[in-house]
Design a protein around this motif. Sequence first.
Motif, PDB file in Angstrom:
ATOM      1  N   THR A 144      -5.028  57.386  31.647  1.00  0.00           N
ATOM      2  CA  THR A 144      -6.374  57.820  31.281  1.00  0.00           C
ATOM      3  C   THR A 144      -7.234  56.616  30.896  1.00  0.00           C
ATOM      4  O   THR A 144      -8.455  56.721  30.856  1.00  0.00           O
ATOM      5  CB  THR A 144      -6.330  58.744  30.053  1.00  0.00           C
ATOM      6  OG1 THR A 144      -5.660  58.026  29.000  1.00  0.00           O
ATOM      7  CG2 THR A 144      -5.596  60.031  30.347  1.00  0.00           C
ATOM      8  N   GLY A 145      -6.579  55.504  30.549  1.00  0.00           N
ATOM      9  CA  GLY A 145      -7.305  54.335  30.063  1.00  0.00           C
ATOM     10  C   GLY A 145      -7.582  54.422  28.571  1.00  0.00           C
ATOM     11  O   GLY A 145      -8.376  53.655  28.031  1.00  0.00           O
ATOM     12  N   PHE A 146      -6.892  55.321  27.867  1.00  0.00           N
ATOM     13  CA  PHE A 146      -7.163  55.513  26.421  1.00  0.00           C
ATOM     14  C   PHE A 146      -6.929  54.240  25.621  1.00  0.00           C
ATOM     15  O   PHE A 146      -7.561  54.015  24.596  1.00  0.00           O
ATOM     16  CB  PHE A 146      -6.313  56.681  25.859  1.00  0.00           C
ATOM     17  CG  PHE A 146      -4.869  56.315  25.613  1.00  0.00           C
ATOM     18  CD1 PHE A 146      -3.942  56.367  26.644  1.00  0.00           C
ATOM     19  CD2 PHE A 146      -4.434  55.913  24.355  1.00  0.00           C
ATOM     20  CE1 PHE A 146      -2.614  56.018  26.435  1.00  0.00           C
ATOM     21  CE2 PHE A 146      -3.107  55.566  24.128  1.00  0.00           C
ATOM     22  CZ  PHE A 146      -2.199  55.609  25.170  1.00  0.00           C
ATOM     23  N   SER A 198     -11.193  49.041  31.689  1.00  0.00           N
ATOM     24  CA  SER A 198     -11.376  50.327  31.006  1.00  0.00           C
ATOM     25  C   SER A 198     -12.225  51.261  31.881  1.00  0.00           C
ATOM     26  O   SER A 198     -11.867  52.422  32.111  1.00  0.00           O
ATOM     27  CB  SER A 198     -12.049  50.097  29.645  1.00  0.00           C
ATOM     28  OG  SER A 198     -12.604  51.290  29.158  1.00  0.00           O
ATOM     29  N   ARG A 199     -13.319  50.709  32.378  1.00  0.00           N
ATOM     30  CA  ARG A 199     -14.251  51.513  33.182  1.00  0.00           C
ATOM     31  C   ARG A 199     -13.596  51.980  34.483  1.00  0.00           C
ATOM     32  O   ARG A 199     -13.694  53.147  34.866  1.00  0.00           O
ATOM     33  CB  ARG A 199     -15.454  50.616  33.489  1.00  0.00           C
ATOM     34  CG  ARG A 199     -16.630  51.305  34.050  1.00  0.00           C
ATOM     35  CD  ARG A 199     -17.766  50.290  34.082  1.00  0.00           C
ATOM     36  NE  ARG A 199     -18.314  50.185  35.404  1.00  0.00           N
ATOM     37  CZ  ARG A 199     -19.071  49.192  35.828  1.00  0.00           C
ATOM     38  NH1 ARG A 199     -19.343  48.179  35.021  1.00  0.00           N
ATOM     39  NH2 ARG A 199     -19.540  49.187  37.044  1.00  0.00           N
ATOM     40  N   ARG A 216     -10.666  54.606  34.066  1.00  0.00           N
ATOM     41  CA  ARG A 216     -11.175  55.961  33.785  1.00  0.00           C
ATOM     42  C   ARG A 216     -11.723  56.604  35.069  1.00  0.00           C
ATOM     43  O   ARG A 216     -11.382  57.726  35.416  1.00  0.00           O
ATOM     44  CB  ARG A 216     -12.248  55.885  32.698  1.00  0.00           C
ATOM     45  CG  ARG A 216     -12.559  57.225  32.085  1.00  0.00           C
ATOM     46  CD  ARG A 216     -13.351  57.134  30.801  1.00  0.00           C
ATOM     47  NE  ARG A 216     -14.719  56.693  31.020  1.00  0.00           N
ATOM     48  CZ  ARG A 216     -15.213  55.535  30.602  1.00  0.00           C
ATOM     49  NH1 ARG A 216     -14.461  54.691  29.934  1.00  0.00           N
ATOM     50  NH2 ARG A 216     -16.466  55.208  30.836  1.00  0.00           N
ATOM     51  N   ARG A 217     -12.536  55.849  35.778  1.00  0.00           N
ATOM     52  CA  ARG A 217     -13.126  56.361  37.016  1.00  0.00           C
ATOM     53  C   ARG A 217     -12.039  56.551  38.100  1.00  0.00           C
ATOM     54  O   ARG A 217     -12.042  57.535  38.839  1.00  0.00           O
ATOM     55  CB  ARG A 217     -14.207  55.372  37.490  1.00  0.00           C
ATOM     56  CG  ARG A 217     -14.791  55.646  38.850  1.00  0.00           C
ATOM     57  CD  ARG A 217     -15.778  56.786  38.828  1.00  0.00           C
ATOM     58  NE  ARG A 217     -16.342  57.002  40.149  1.00  0.00           N
ATOM     59  CZ  ARG A 217     -16.657  58.187  40.650  1.00  0.00           C
ATOM     60  NH1 ARG A 217     -16.483  59.267  39.930  1.00  0.00           N
ATOM     61  NH2 ARG A 217     -17.160  58.284  41.843  1.00  0.00           N
ATOM     62  N   GLU A 264      -9.989  59.705  37.706  1.00  0.00           N
ATOM     63  CA  GLU A 264     -10.765  60.881  38.144  1.00  0.00           C
ATOM     64  C   GLU A 264     -10.757  60.975  39.682  1.00  0.00           C
ATOM     65  O   GLU A 264     -10.488  62.039  40.251  1.00  0.00           O
ATOM     66  CB  GLU A 264     -12.183  60.670  37.613  1.00  0.00           C
ATOM     67  CG  GLU A 264     -13.184  61.758  37.847  1.00  0.00           C
ATOM     68  CD  GLU A 264     -14.579  61.242  37.408  1.00  0.00           C
ATOM     69  OE1 GLU A 264     -14.695  60.589  36.346  1.00  0.00           O
ATOM     70  OE2 GLU A 264     -15.533  61.473  38.167  1.00  0.00           O
ATOM     71  N   ASN A 269     -13.082  54.244  24.629  1.00  0.00           N
ATOM     72  CA  ASN A 269     -12.835  54.144  26.072  1.00  0.00           C
ATOM     73  C   ASN A 269     -13.280  55.398  26.820  1.00  0.00           C
ATOM     74  O   ASN A 269     -12.944  55.587  27.985  1.00  0.00           O
ATOM     75  CB  ASN A 269     -11.343  53.881  26.338  1.00  0.00           C
ATOM     76  CG  ASN A 269     -10.978  52.420  26.118  1.00  0.00           C
ATOM     77  OD1 ASN A 269     -11.680  51.533  26.609  1.00  0.00           O
ATOM     78  ND2 ASN A 269      -9.922  52.167  25.377  1.00  0.00           N
ATOM     79  N   GLY A 270     -14.002  56.273  26.116  1.00  0.00           N
ATOM     80  CA  GLY A 270     -14.538  57.459  26.780  1.00  0.00           C
ATOM     81  C   GLY A 270     -13.536  58.594  26.892  1.00  0.00           C
ATOM     82  O   GLY A 270     -13.784  59.573  27.599  1.00  0.00           O
ATOM     83  N   TYR A 271     -12.392  58.462  26.190  1.00  0.00           N
ATOM     84  CA  TYR A 271     -11.383  59.526  26.265  1.00  0.00           C
ATOM     85  C   TYR A 271     -11.350  60.274  24.923  1.00  0.00           C
ATOM     86  O   TYR A 271     -11.011  59.706  23.890  1.00  0.00           O
ATOM     87  CB  TYR A 271      -9.996  58.933  26.587  1.00  0.00           C
ATOM     88  CG  TYR A 271      -8.992  60.033  26.803  1.00  0.00           C
ATOM     89  CD1 TYR A 271      -9.047  60.842  27.935  1.00  0.00           C
ATOM     90  CD2 TYR A 271      -8.020  60.321  25.851  1.00  0.00           C
ATOM     91  CE1 TYR A 271      -8.167  61.887  28.123  1.00  0.00           C
ATOM     92  CE2 TYR A 271      -7.132  61.363  26.034  1.00  0.00           C
ATOM     93  CZ  TYR A 271      -7.213  62.137  27.176  1.00  0.00           C
ATOM     94  OH  TYR A 271      -6.347  63.190  27.357  1.00  0.00           O
TER      95      TYR A 271
END
Length: 474
Positions: free
Chosen positions: A60-62, A71-72, A75-76, A79, A120-122
Amino acid sequence: MTEHRPGAAAPADVLIVGAGVVGTAIARTLARYELTCTVIEAGNDVGTGTTKANTAILHTGFDAVPGSLESRLVRRGAELLRGYAQQAGIPLERTGALLVAWTAEQAAQLGEIEAKARQNGYHAASPVPAAELYAREPHLGPGALGALSIPDESIICPWTPPLAYATEAARAGVRFELGTRVLGISAADGGHEVRTSKGTRYCRWLVNAAGLESDSVDAMTGGASFTIRPRRGELIVFDKLARPLVNSILLPVPTPQTKGVLVAPTVYGNVLLGPTAQDVASKTDTATTEAGLGSLLDAGRRIMPDLVAEEVTATYAGLRAATEHRDYQIRVDPARRYACAGGIRSTGLTASLAIAEYLTSQLADAGLDLRDRPDLPPPPVMPYIGQAGLRPYQDAARIAADGAYGEIVCHCERVTRGEIRDALGSDLPPADLDGLRRRTRALNGRCQGFFCAAAVAELAGFRANGAGAAGRPA
Ligand SMILES: Cc1cc2nc3c(=O)[nH]c(=O)nc-3n(C[C@H](O)[C@H](O)[C@H](O)COP(=O)(O)OP(=O)(O)OC[C@H]3O[C@@H](n4cnc5c(N)ncnc54)[C@H](O)[C@@H]3O)c2cc1C
């Protein structure tokens, strides 16, 4: 434009060095546009470098460095690959992960890790008290104080993604030159002259996706901004009888030096213990060691004593393309018409499609003309080699339509004659038994080919030591 030498092949618009998960993802993305594209790969198949030997987790990049490109893109990439896996038949299981604290100091860090995950957006990480942790993982060793749940960490087949990307690219006209090593690169008339082990190639744009050799290919183009420092990770694969012991990916609390040793199920129904993290001098040193495997067993005894009591099916090691920098080395130089996707260390499988997306947009900004192809073939549906879904030997309708799917050749992994025939007749057929293993799982089971290697090799027209033989059966 690069001058076209008389007698030489026409220059490709883009030449990609390396057919690992990153190079094939880039090839797949560029194949959507009206470009001529060639991939040059030293190995005899796609995905024979670091891509074939990793821990096979869709991250997930957590725990990435917040704000980093990694990190970016992780996450992408997660998905994108989650969606693509569903389309292309890539085995993927959302098992979730539990990051386990074994000491008071580690327990105190869980809150910081949860906060880092949010940076990290998680946002789905949550604390798990010890009682709930043991209810979820009853075979966990004694002494765990609690955990952080990361419900979207997943396990994935590491072999099918590069094959799917390359198949899609090849069907759209990308040329793959396997068994061809890039030896030197010089600037030539606004493009590149690329000297290979099989002659000289010309291209307008060059993309470096050479993994552990991304620094040497960078140096061939005049770059010197990073050095690969191979970091070996050794792993132990436990027998399928161990699979019921583990429900999710069991992660340790990371240190600044390493993410540490994990226990994870695999999509083939085994359990992994590893990896180690050791800097090594050689870019080819993928040997497992007594010390490395011993340290894994010591860690495993703490995490899950019942696991260590199970039979070991195999051991292997992969080399991370670490550098002196903490982030991926991705950049495009418009003046040199050169793009680098190097130093993709421990998350490249997850990030592959996002790396390709990012690099392609950078190439467009740098002047590569990207016009959509009107006649794009649909994404391929790859043979399903996971354990959770329906395999051909279990599929009565498929067997009724074609009896070859009812003839099991590799009994440990239940691989049928029909699947081996299909792999040999595929767009990118295997060059040896190892390639056949990555496409079908044949020889991947508890006997490691002891019982079936000769029969599988004969069927495939390969020599049983793995080397390709001329004249494969249809
Ligand atoms: C132990 C370990 C565990 C990992 N776990 C995970 C994980 O759980 N999840 C995850 O997302 N990632 C994981 N990774 C990272 C992931 O495997 C890599 O980031 C990814 O495979 C890198 O792909 P690549 O295409 O850059 O490199 P590679 O797969 O190494 O491909 C580079 C290719 O370039 C070719 N090449 C090199 N030089 C030349 C030349 N001169 N001419 C022609 N061809 C050349 C090579 O033959 C090779 O095939 C792990 C890595 C390791 C080692």
